[in-house]
Design a protein around this motif. Structure first.
Motif, PDB file in Angstrom:
ATOM      1  N   ALA A 172       0.827  -1.207   0.000  1.00  0.00           N
ATOM      2  CA  ALA A 172       0.000   0.000   0.000  1.00  0.00           C
ATOM      3  C   ALA A 172       0.862   1.258   0.000  1.00  0.00           C
ATOM      4  N   HIS A 174       4.000   1.569  -0.784  1.00  0.00           N
ATOM      5  CA  HIS A 174       4.812   1.616  -2.001  1.00  0.00           C
ATOM      6  C   HIS A 174       4.000   2.211  -3.153  1.00  0.00           C
ATOM      7  N   GLY A 175       2.796   1.748  -3.329  1.00  0.00           N
ATOM      8  CA  GLY A 175       1.961   2.295  -4.388  1.00  0.00           C
ATOM      9  C   GLY A 175       1.635   3.757  -4.157  1.00  0.00           C
ATOM     10  N   TYR A 176       1.324   4.087  -2.906  1.00  0.00           N
ATOM     11  CA  TYR A 176       1.031   5.494  -2.612  1.00  0.00           C
ATOM     12  C   TYR A 176       2.212   6.384  -2.955  1.00  0.00           C
ATOM     13  N   LEU A 178       4.749   5.882  -4.985  1.00  0.00           N
ATOM     14  CA  LEU A 178       5.032   5.990  -6.416  1.00  0.00           C
ATOM     15  C   LEU A 178       4.032   6.915  -7.098  1.00  0.00           C
ATOM     16  N   LEU A 179       2.777   6.818  -6.724  1.00  0.00           N
ATOM     17  CA  LEU A 179       1.782   7.696  -7.347  1.00  0.00           C
ATOM     18  C   LEU A 179       2.033   9.151  -6.955  1.00  0.00           C
ATOM     19  N   PHE A 184       0.493  12.025  -9.452  1.00  0.00           N
ATOM     20  CA  PHE A 184      -0.908  11.688  -9.702  1.00  0.00           C
ATOM     21  C   PHE A 184      -1.858  12.391  -8.744  1.00  0.00           C
ATOM     22  N   PHE A 185      -1.348  12.863  -7.637  1.00  0.00           N
ATOM     23  CA  PHE A 185      -2.246  13.459  -6.652  1.00  0.00           C
ATOM     24  C   PHE A 185      -2.271  14.976  -6.740  1.00  0.00           C
ATOM     25  N   GLY A 186      -1.601  15.509  -7.732  1.00  0.00           N
ATOM     26  CA  GLY A 186      -1.655  16.945  -7.945  1.00  0.00           C
ATOM     27  C   GLY A 186      -1.177  17.724  -6.737  1.00  0.00           C
ATOM     28  N   ARG A 193      -4.912  13.453   3.184  1.00  0.00           N
ATOM     29  CA  ARG A 193      -6.071  12.933   2.459  1.00  0.00           C
ATOM     30  C   ARG A 193      -5.972  11.451   2.170  1.00  0.00           C
ATOM     31  N   PHE A 194      -4.745  10.937   1.976  1.00  0.00           N
ATOM     32  CA  PHE A 194      -4.632   9.555   1.510  1.00  0.00           C
ATOM     33  C   PHE A 194      -3.800   8.674   2.434  1.00  0.00           C
ATOM     34  N   PRO A 197      -5.242   8.189   6.258  1.00  0.00           N
ATOM     35  CA  PRO A 197      -6.442   7.333   6.241  1.00  0.00           C
ATOM     36  C   PRO A 197      -6.131   5.903   5.814  1.00  0.00           C
ATOM     37  N   LEU A 198      -5.243   5.766   4.838  1.00  0.00           N
ATOM     38  CA  LEU A 198      -4.885   4.415   4.394  1.00  0.00           C
ATOM     39  C   LEU A 198      -4.194   3.649   5.512  1.00  0.00           C
ATOM     40  N   LYS A 201      -6.738   2.538   8.149  1.00  0.00           N
ATOM     41  CA  LYS A 201      -7.524   1.369   7.747  1.00  0.00           C
ATOM     42  C   LYS A 201      -6.712   0.093   7.913  1.00  0.00           C
ATOM     43  N   LEU A 202      -5.446   0.139   7.533  1.00  0.00           N
ATOM     44  CA  LEU A 202      -4.628  -1.073   7.599  1.00  0.00           C
ATOM     45  C   LEU A 202      -4.306  -1.429   9.049  1.00  0.00           C
TER      46      LEU A 202
ATOM     47  N   SER B 129       0.514  13.034 -14.216  1.00  0.00           N
ATOM     48  CA  SER B 129      -0.608  13.285 -13.319  1.00  0.00           C
ATOM     49  C   SER B 129      -1.907  13.050 -14.058  1.00  0.00           C
ATOM     50  N   GLN B 168      -6.962   5.847  -2.227  1.00  0.00           N
ATOM     51  CA  GLN B 168      -6.239   4.991  -1.288  1.00  0.00           C
ATOM     52  C   GLN B 168      -6.226   3.547  -1.770  1.00  0.00           C
ATOM     53  N   SER B 171      -3.886   3.233  -4.667  1.00  0.00           N
ATOM     54  CA  SER B 171      -2.499   3.184  -4.201  1.00  0.00           C
ATOM     55  C   SER B 171      -2.122   1.775  -3.792  1.00  0.00           C
ATOM     56  N   ALA B 172      -2.986   1.155  -3.005  1.00  0.00           N
ATOM     57  CA  ALA B 172      -2.660  -0.166  -2.459  1.00  0.00           C
ATOM     58  C   ALA B 172      -2.497  -1.198  -3.568  1.00  0.00           C
ATOM     59  N   GLY B 175       0.639  -0.563  -5.760  1.00  0.00           N
ATOM     60  CA  GLY B 175       1.868  -1.023  -5.126  1.00  0.00           C
ATOM     61  C   GLY B 175       1.964  -2.535  -5.118  1.00  0.00           C
TER      62      GLY B 175
END
Lengths: 227, 227
Positions: A172, A174-176, A178-179, A184-186, A193-194, A197-198, A201-202, B129, B168, B171-172, B175
């Motif tokens: 999770a 790692h993907g966040y 890289l994005l 990608f999130f401007g 925001r991401f 919260p991520l 949840k985990l 983006s 989110q 992202s997960a 990754g």
DNA sequence: ATCCAACCATAACGATGTTATGCCTAAGAA
DNA sequence: TTCTTAGGCATAACATCGTTATGGTTGGAT
């Protein structure tokens, strides 16, 4: 032309380390396309042959950059202070992971094989399956995450295997990262925001109490402050 | 030498499409390093000038490959059947995402800018983006995820913003897919061990009932079957 | 003093993306 | 039908890349 000062130790480091340092500096400044033998030789005031005497070629040089990247990454993860609350530690580790990656985006991408100069795979001999197989430096960094995850799981009712849960959390973040590096999130504040919260949840998913995890996230988010 | 058959339509596609098809085929077969102007020209039986006549250079050609990749990706996501259960739909979408990425690993990596031939950024003009700014093809694919996530959130007590939750989850899985493509998970069954548990945690995190999400994951995992 | 082995500066080679040049074909106008 | 024209591509050259061959230089060991 003959050198004016034949014995000129520009730095006290040996030529190999100077090349490696310059390569990491070039990568950070100009991206993978800046990692060129001629440019590197000019940077340290030598010729391209030095790359071949000390590394054997650009491929092995990139391999060494990856290794050094994982060493620095592991050291950074070790420096994250650990407290009494495993959930807070997990979130803090995630934030430090993201900070380090965003401070060294080119190095991070090279470490995970998602980019390489010349299109050729940089570290073929140390493979990309760093955690599963080779590259002990990568295993050391991953072990830190497993340790923190283990503490969270042991404190709660969840019975998931720590290594498996750690791999999911690693995926999770790692993907966040890289994005976010790719833009990608401007202009959003991705952490608020991401990422937090991520992570919440985990953490809940591996047994943390929801209200406790949310409180940890709020505290850590508030602690970041505005520059 | 003069051609024996001056009017020889090898395929009915125009030269531009034939170049694009061959480029995607070369990328899939040999990775980014196989995307070379001369090799591409030989593949379609022309000269390197055709690349410049129809695309303007290798950079724009790579941009078009990325665009075509996002179009195919969006079509694949659209084809995933939607049922009455939003949680099951979310997990099914995640599985289809992973399947498509692993069926086209090189194209997937190129789409997200994590690799590019020659070290130069492939699609500078369409930017990376994609979701935030440009590239409507990427937005279309992301919208599918937002729609499914919205249904899950509306069915439960969670009040998170759908676009934020979707980012989110994206992202997960992003990754996870990159790590699996890179071989970090070795010979493990990543879907059973990592992806489905990860998806379950996130579904619960956006309001799904834990036992319901777990049941959906078991059903979907069993439905995959062994080949 | 002599030798030796490592190190590196120079120059060349193959391959890459790119560009300049000109032919050659297909389509339209007279 | 014939002439004109414009687009498309084959050929060849150029700049730059990683790499290699060659030989000189240097510092230390004998």
């Amino acid at each position: 032309m003959a050198r004016v000062t034949p014995r000129k130790p520009v730095t006290d480091a040996n030529p190999r380390d100077r090349l490696l340092e310059a390569a990491i500096r070039l990568l950070a400044a100009g991206g993978p396309e800046a990692l060129q033998a001629r440019r590197l030789a000019a940077e340290v005031g030598t010729s391209t042959m030095a790359v071949y005497t000390h590394f054997g070629g650009m491929g092995q040089l990139i391999t060494e950059i990856m290794r050094e990247g994982f060493i620095r990454f592991g050291r950074r993860m070790e420096k994250v202070p650990r407290g009494d609350d495993p959930v807070a530690d997990l979130l803090a580790l995630g934030l430090a992971y993201r900070d380090h990656a965003l401070e060294n985006p080119q190095l991070y991408r090279l470490m995970f094989g998602v980019t390489s100069p010349g299109g050729r795979q940089g570290g073929k001999d140390l493979a990309l399956s760093a955690v599963a197989n080779a590259l002990p430096e990568g295993q050391a960094a991953f072990a830190q995450l497993v340790a923190v995850v283990t503490r969270v799981i042991e404190a709660g009712p969840c019975e998931e295997e720590p290594a498996s849960a750690a791999a999911q959390i690693w995926s999770a973040i790692h993907g966040y990262v890289l994005l976010e590096i790719a833009g990608f999130f401007g202009d959003d504040d991705g952490v608020e925001r991401f990422l937090l919260p991520l992570g919440t949840k985990l953490a809940v998913g591996i047994g943390a109490a929801p209200e406790h995890a949310a409180r940890c996230a709020r505290l850590i988010g508030a602690g970041r402050g505005v520059p």
